[in-house]
Design a protein around this motif. Sequence first.
Motif, PDB file in Angstrom:
ATOM      1  N   TYR A 182       1.276   7.224   1.029  1.00  0.00           N
ATOM      2  CA  TYR A 182       1.292   8.836   0.689  1.00  0.00           C
ATOM      3  C   TYR A 182       0.158   8.940  -0.020  1.00  0.00           C
ATOM      4  O   TYR A 182       0.081  10.203  -0.293  1.00  0.00           O
ATOM      5  CB  TYR A 182       2.592   9.100   0.145  1.00  0.00           C
ATOM      6  CG  TYR A 182       3.866   8.720   0.934  1.00  0.00           C
ATOM      7  CD1 TYR A 182       4.147   9.743   2.025  1.00  0.00           C
ATOM      8  CD2 TYR A 182       4.420   7.454   1.107  1.00  0.00           C
ATOM      9  CE1 TYR A 182       5.219   9.498   2.797  1.00  0.00           C
ATOM     10  CE2 TYR A 182       5.670   7.264   1.947  1.00  0.00           C
ATOM     11  CZ  TYR A 182       5.913   8.448   2.806  1.00  0.00           C
ATOM     12  OH  TYR A 182       6.666   8.093   3.579  1.00  0.00           O
ATOM     13  N   LYS A 183      -0.735   8.290  -0.233  1.00  0.00           N
ATOM     14  CA  LYS A 183      -1.866   8.298  -1.123  1.00  0.00           C
ATOM     15  C   LYS A 183      -2.971   8.663  -0.360  1.00  0.00           C
ATOM     16  O   LYS A 183      -3.721   7.952   0.426  1.00  0.00           O
ATOM     17  CB  LYS A 183      -2.111   7.204  -1.879  1.00  0.00           C
ATOM     18  CG  LYS A 183      -3.302   7.444  -3.123  1.00  0.00           C
ATOM     19  CD  LYS A 183      -3.140   6.186  -4.016  1.00  0.00           C
ATOM     20  CE  LYS A 183      -4.227   6.368  -5.217  1.00  0.00           C
ATOM     21  NZ  LYS A 183      -4.279   5.357  -5.985  1.00  0.00           N
ATOM     22  N   ARG A 184      -3.314   9.890  -0.324  1.00  0.00           N
ATOM     23  CA  ARG A 184      -4.293  10.581   0.789  1.00  0.00           C
ATOM     24  C   ARG A 184      -5.873   9.724   0.322  1.00  0.00           C
ATOM     25  O   ARG A 184      -6.539   9.631   1.325  1.00  0.00           O
ATOM     26  CB  ARG A 184      -4.788  11.910   0.171  1.00  0.00           C
ATOM     27  CG  ARG A 184      -5.680  12.544   1.121  1.00  0.00           C
ATOM     28  CD  ARG A 184      -5.555  12.595   2.561  1.00  0.00           C
ATOM     29  NE  ARG A 184      -4.341  13.303   2.694  1.00  0.00           N
ATOM     30  CZ  ARG A 184      -3.699  12.769   4.186  1.00  0.00           C
ATOM     31  NH1 ARG A 184      -4.678  12.400   4.995  1.00  0.00           N
ATOM     32  NH2 ARG A 184      -2.664  13.363   4.513  1.00  0.00           N
ATOM     33  N   SER A 185      -6.218   9.546  -0.740  1.00  0.00           N
ATOM     34  CA  SER A 185      -7.468   8.618  -0.975  1.00  0.00           C
ATOM     35  C   SER A 185      -7.516   7.467  -0.403  1.00  0.00           C
ATOM     36  O   SER A 185      -8.511   6.954  -0.130  1.00  0.00           O
ATOM     37  CB  SER A 185      -7.804   8.496  -2.594  1.00  0.00           C
ATOM     38  OG  SER A 185      -6.946   7.746  -3.310  1.00  0.00           O
ATOM     39  N   LYS A 186      -6.371   6.760  -0.508  1.00  0.00           N
ATOM     40  CA  LYS A 186      -6.113   5.313   0.331  1.00  0.00           C
ATOM     41  C   LYS A 186      -6.441   5.690   1.761  1.00  0.00           C
ATOM     42  O   LYS A 186      -7.103   4.857   2.422  1.00  0.00           O
ATOM     43  CB  LYS A 186      -4.967   4.574  -0.127  1.00  0.00           C
ATOM     44  CG  LYS A 186      -4.823   3.195   0.585  1.00  0.00           C
ATOM     45  CD  LYS A 186      -5.668   2.354   0.100  1.00  0.00           C
ATOM     46  CE  LYS A 186      -5.667   0.798   0.902  1.00  0.00           C
ATOM     47  NZ  LYS A 186      -6.741   0.067   0.625  1.00  0.00           N
ATOM     48  N   LEU A 187      -5.687   6.586   2.258  1.00  0.00           N
ATOM     49  CA  LEU A 187      -5.569   6.766   3.752  1.00  0.00           C
ATOM     50  C   LEU A 187      -7.303   7.193   4.250  1.00  0.00           C
ATOM     51  O   LEU A 187      -7.487   6.687   5.258  1.00  0.00           O
ATOM     52  CB  LEU A 187      -4.769   7.868   4.174  1.00  0.00           C
ATOM     53  CG  LEU A 187      -3.243   7.648   3.874  1.00  0.00           C
ATOM     54  CD1 LEU A 187      -2.167   8.922   3.919  1.00  0.00           C
ATOM     55  CD2 LEU A 187      -2.759   6.359   4.587  1.00  0.00           C
ATOM     56  N   ASN A 188      -7.861   7.786   3.325  1.00  0.00           N
ATOM     57  CA  ASN A 188      -9.167   8.289   3.819  1.00  0.00           C
ATOM     58  C   ASN A 188     -10.070   7.212   3.734  1.00  0.00           C
ATOM     59  O   ASN A 188     -11.082   7.049   4.419  1.00  0.00           O
ATOM     60  CB  ASN A 188      -9.592   9.241   2.944  1.00  0.00           C
ATOM     61  CG  ASN A 188      -9.117  10.577   3.233  1.00  0.00           C
ATOM     62  OD1 ASN A 188      -8.470  10.817   4.093  1.00  0.00           O
ATOM     63  ND2 ASN A 188      -9.140  11.435   1.954  1.00  0.00           N
ATOM     64  N   SER A 189      -9.686   6.229   2.965  1.00  0.00           N
ATOM     65  CA  SER A 189     -10.761   4.860   3.121  1.00  0.00           C
ATOM     66  C   SER A 189     -10.565   3.845   4.116  1.00  0.00           C
ATOM     67  O   SER A 189     -11.111   2.815   4.377  1.00  0.00           O
ATOM     68  CB  SER A 189     -10.620   4.058   1.765  1.00  0.00           C
ATOM     69  OG  SER A 189      -9.261   3.439   1.525  1.00  0.00           O
ATOM     70  N   LYS A 216       4.476   4.133   8.524  1.00  0.00           N
ATOM     71  CA  LYS A 216       5.450   3.948   7.544  1.00  0.00           C
ATOM     72  C   LYS A 216       6.802   3.826   7.903  1.00  0.00           C
ATOM     73  O   LYS A 216       7.523   3.086   6.937  1.00  0.00           O
ATOM     74  CB  LYS A 216       5.460   5.883   7.124  1.00  0.00           C
ATOM     75  CG  LYS A 216       4.225   6.176   6.357  1.00  0.00           C
ATOM     76  CD  LYS A 216       4.217   7.833   6.271  1.00  0.00           C
ATOM     77  CE  LYS A 216       2.951   8.385   5.323  1.00  0.00           C
ATOM     78  NZ  LYS A 216       3.048   9.663   5.211  1.00  0.00           N
ATOM     79  N   THR A 228       0.821  -0.999  -0.091  1.00  0.00           N
ATOM     80  CA  THR A 228      -0.042  -0.206   0.047  1.00  0.00           C
ATOM     81  C   THR A 228       0.902   1.468  -0.029  1.00  0.00           C
ATOM     82  O   THR A 228       1.881   1.401   0.719  1.00  0.00           O
ATOM     83  CB  THR A 228      -0.944  -0.112   1.204  1.00  0.00           C
ATOM     84  OG1 THR A 228      -1.640  -1.257   1.337  1.00  0.00           O
ATOM     85  CG2 THR A 228      -1.956   1.016   1.246  1.00  0.00           C
ATOM     86  N   ASN A 229       0.303   2.060  -0.945  1.00  0.00           N
ATOM     87  CA  ASN A 229       1.079   3.522  -0.986  1.00  0.00           C
ATOM     88  C   ASN A 229       0.468   4.293   0.271  1.00  0.00           C
ATOM     89  O   ASN A 229      -0.301   4.991   0.316  1.00  0.00           O
ATOM     90  CB  ASN A 229       1.024   4.153  -1.879  1.00  0.00           C
ATOM     91  CG  ASN A 229       1.661   5.359  -2.436  1.00  0.00           C
ATOM     92  OD1 ASN A 229       2.144   6.090  -1.484  1.00  0.00           O
ATOM     93  ND2 ASN A 229       1.729   6.016  -3.528  1.00  0.00           N
TER      94      ASN A 229
END
Length: 122
Positions: free
Chosen positions: A32-39, A55, A29-30
């Motif tokens: 640093y990807k905001r959309s992933k973190l928000n999910s 991280k 998982t990246n």
Amino acid sequence: MSEKTSSQILEQVIGAFSSNNPDFSLAGTNLYKRSKLNSLNWDGLDQQEALKKLKMYQRLMKLSDDKFVIQSLVDNGFESAQHIAAMTEDSFVNYASALNISEETSRGIYKIASTPKSCNGL
């Protein structure tokens, strides 16, 4: 009651995070990807602190897949390849030896840590 080690705190965060997100793969998982973190489900966690620890663990997983080795590195202040590559290879190997990390393992970690690609983002 004794104070928790850095690796114990890390394991506690990873455990709580994993319980909240059972299908999550840290290795793939990246972070640093905001959309992933928000999910993701951050219930019961300080998102900023948990993300910092996730991280760090992810960076160290790129150097070794051995949980004992990662715990030893964390407990002794190594949070990234850059921390390791800042030392000479022999200095790191000697330091790692005192942590009961074999010479073969520590030289392998150093080799990965000291490659330019590893230090960029690890």
